[in-house]
Design an enzyme around this catalytic site. Structure first.
Site, PDB file in Angstrom:
ATOM      1  N   ASP A 293     -41.831 -68.261  53.897  1.00 17.75           N
ATOM      2  CA  ASP A 293     -42.185 -69.479  54.623  1.00 17.75           C
ATOM      3  C   ASP A 293     -43.562 -69.930  54.134  1.00 17.75           C
ATOM      4  O   ASP A 293     -44.588 -69.398  54.562  1.00 17.75           O
ATOM      5  CB  ASP A 293     -42.231 -69.214  56.130  1.00 17.75           C
ATOM      6  CG  ASP A 293     -40.853 -68.979  56.751  1.00 17.75           C
ATOM      7  OD1 ASP A 293     -39.971 -68.437  56.054  1.00 17.75           O
ATOM      8  OD2 ASP A 293     -40.688 -69.298  57.936  1.00 17.75           O
TER       9      ASP A 293
ATOM     10  N   LYS B 194     -39.592 -76.905  57.330  1.00 18.86           N
ATOM     11  CA  LYS B 194     -39.966 -76.274  58.599  1.00 18.86           C
ATOM     12  C   LYS B 194     -41.068 -77.091  59.248  1.00 18.86           C
ATOM     13  O   LYS B 194     -42.005 -77.533  58.567  1.00 18.86           O
ATOM     14  CB  LYS B 194     -40.421 -74.838  58.316  1.00 18.86           C
ATOM     15  CG  LYS B 194     -40.979 -74.076  59.505  1.00 18.86           C
ATOM     16  CD  LYS B 194     -41.314 -72.649  59.073  1.00 18.86           C
ATOM     17  CE  LYS B 194     -42.126 -71.902  60.116  1.00 18.86           C
ATOM     18  NZ  LYS B 194     -42.478 -70.543  59.673  1.00 18.86           N
TER      19      LYS B 194
ATOM     20  N   LYS C  89     -35.973 -75.903  59.976  1.00 17.12           N
ATOM     21  CA  LYS C  89     -36.458 -74.880  60.909  1.00 17.12           C
ATOM     22  C   LYS C  89     -37.462 -75.498  61.868  1.00 17.12           C
ATOM     23  O   LYS C  89     -38.460 -76.092  61.442  1.00 17.12           O
ATOM     24  CB  LYS C  89     -37.093 -73.710  60.158  1.00 17.12           C
ATOM     25  CG  LYS C  89     -37.653 -72.622  61.078  1.00 17.12           C
ATOM     26  CD  LYS C  89     -38.153 -71.433  60.277  1.00 17.12           C
ATOM     27  CE  LYS C  89     -38.884 -70.426  61.168  1.00 17.12           C
ATOM     28  NZ  LYS C  89     -39.388 -69.261  60.398  1.00 17.12           N
TER      29      LYS C  89
END
Length: 235
Positions: free
Chosen positions: A95, A158, A188
């Site tokens: 991430d 995300k 996300k």
């Protein structure tokens, strides 16, 4: 037409059970893993320094690690090296945080190049999620950052680190991100997803993964190993 809400077990399978507190210990991560297995979450998400993480055999639990976290103000070479080291130490997913300032300046070629550098360092099957810090961006900037992530070959966009003072995920941002990536990438939602209602709202808006620290509380199981976030964090 009434849509039946996703049951808790299905929500659990979308959760990256997260512990990113600076004061986290090995024992804390061990407790996180045990809780993730018990809750049935998709993965655990930890800081790179906490790798490798021992995962119970047969659990199917994935391991994610953050990169360039939380500011994104690292050079692309450093992010790429950090991501590659995390994968070498057992991470299945990365991430990464973009340079939010580049997005604010409209320098989306630079955002794309930053993401592409990490993608080259951690090619498939490693899953690459791109944190755009949506609460700090305008709608046009969110669209530009998402397009850069698509062009660079990421797997997810995300919403948030959960550490930015501007805030975390919003239904509006998730909807906009999902419309922009058009199913080519996952979405996300992270930062402030604290209740089952929050989770269901973000999934309905287009989220295909959720970043949650207080997973046990969200799923109805009481206090969570990751629930006590540092000051300023809403992860």
């Amino acid at each position: 037409m009434t849509t039946t809400p996703l049951p808790s077990a299905e929500i659990a399978r979308l959760i990256d059970h997260t512990l990113l507190k600076p004061e986290a210990t090995v024992a804390d991560v061990e407790a996180l893993v045990a809780e993730a297995v018990d809750l049935g979450t998709y993965s655990v998400c930890v800081s790179p320094s906490m790798l490798p993480v021992a995962i119970p055999e047969g659990s199917g639990l994935k391991v994610a690690a953050v990169c360039g976290f939380p500011s994104g103000k690292h050079t692309s070479a450093i992010k790429a090296a950090e991501a590659a080291e995390s994968v070498a130490r057992g991470a299945d997913e990365i991430d990464m945080v973009i340079d939010v300032g580049a997005a604010k300046a409209g320098s989306f070629d630079a955002v794309e190049a930053d993401i592409a550098a990490v993608r080259r360092a951690v090619p498939a099957p490693t899953v690459l999620k791109v944190i755009i810090e949506a609460a700090a961006l305008t709608d046009d900037e969110i669209v530009g950052a998402c397009r850069a992530a698509v062009a660079a070959g990421a797997d997810f966009v995300k919403t948030s680190t959960g550490f930015h003072p501007a805030g975390g995920a919003s239904v509006h941002a998730v909807e906009l991100m999902a419309r922009t990536v058009e199913g080519r990438l996952g979405v996300k939602a992270s930062g402030g997803v604290r209740t089952i209602e929050d989770a269901r709202a973000h999934v309905a808006a287009g989220a295909t993964r959720l970043g949650v620290s207080g997973s046990a509380a969200l799923l109805g199981g009481g206090a969570s190993a990751g629930a006590s976030s540092p000051a300023g964090s809403s992860y």
